[in-house]
Design an enzyme around this catalytic site. Sequence first.
Site: not given
Ligand code: NVA
Ligand code: CP
Length: 326
Positions: A105, A132, A135, A225, A266, A311
Amino acid sequence: MTATKSFLKEIDYTKEELEALIDLSLQFKKLKKQRIPHNYLEGLNIALIFEKTSTRTRSAFTVAGQDLGMNVTYLGSNEIQLGKKESVADTAKVLGSMFDGIEYRGFKQEHVEMLAEFSGVPVWNGLTDTWHPTQMIADFMTVKEHFGQLDGLTLAYLGDGRNNVANSLLVTAAILGINVKIIAPKALQPKAEIVALAQQHQTGGDITITDDTAAVKGADILYTDVWVSMGEEVDFKERIDLLMDYQLNQALLDKTANAEAIVLHCLPAFHDTNTEIAQTIYEQYGYAELEITDAVFQKYSPVIFQEAENRLHSIKAIIYQSLKNI
Ligand code: NVA
Ligand code: CP
């Protein structure tokens, strides 16, 4: 699908492969619920690299790996050399010689692609600025559990239409042949190249990009989101002003004219002031709820938290399909 396939972005998978992952996720969920052991990958080792914070993705990869019998090593960005003293390519070669698979990540999509190229082992994208993908398997698994099938459904995403989750939903829905609508102000609509990818890989359904919230009419799934994603340096107030009309509230739900519609998120979500950041936003700007109201969040929390639990099952399926023939 090759035996050791990475999961870097959705377009690397066909409709059939994505559907197979969704179905495998449902099977793993059954095994877990029935407490049937499934340590099919006993003795393998995987590394989890996190350059951004995570609750769900980290927990899901950890528990999924352990349930599959693997050893799981967490490598936080402050604890390894990656990017500071050592290049992505060199780190990838080292990790690939020790681990059987790597989750990443981070910020740049090119980094997760490089990890896959230079490690020689399957790499799973646990979120980048662009996509993502893990997800998506949980999301469409949840949709399939709820509606029984995916065919003919319409998903409407509201909010920041050019973030990783919006990009992934647009492209995944197109590959699966589901109708998808990205409803966002013009400044936050998906880039032309993302829309083009969705069109190239579309197997059916319609793609709609609009700034008109009336487009939610008939939607089966409303999805939102956060308005500011991890790593974005933007003026929060400017973003709020741009997106307040796209808040998922009861008035917007009513516009679907579909009593059977569900809401997905999410997570994490700004639906109340019970976090440090939300409290600061409330004190500075007076907003207690951002992308989703607390009333809507609570009403749909069973399916939203089902999505979060999924997940685990879906990441288990993703790891297993990559490593089962090793
Ligand atoms: N769009 C958000 C998703 C988090 C799971 C981010 O990248 O922070
Ligand atoms: N939805 C998601 O990716 O959550 P986290 O950022 O907690 O992993």
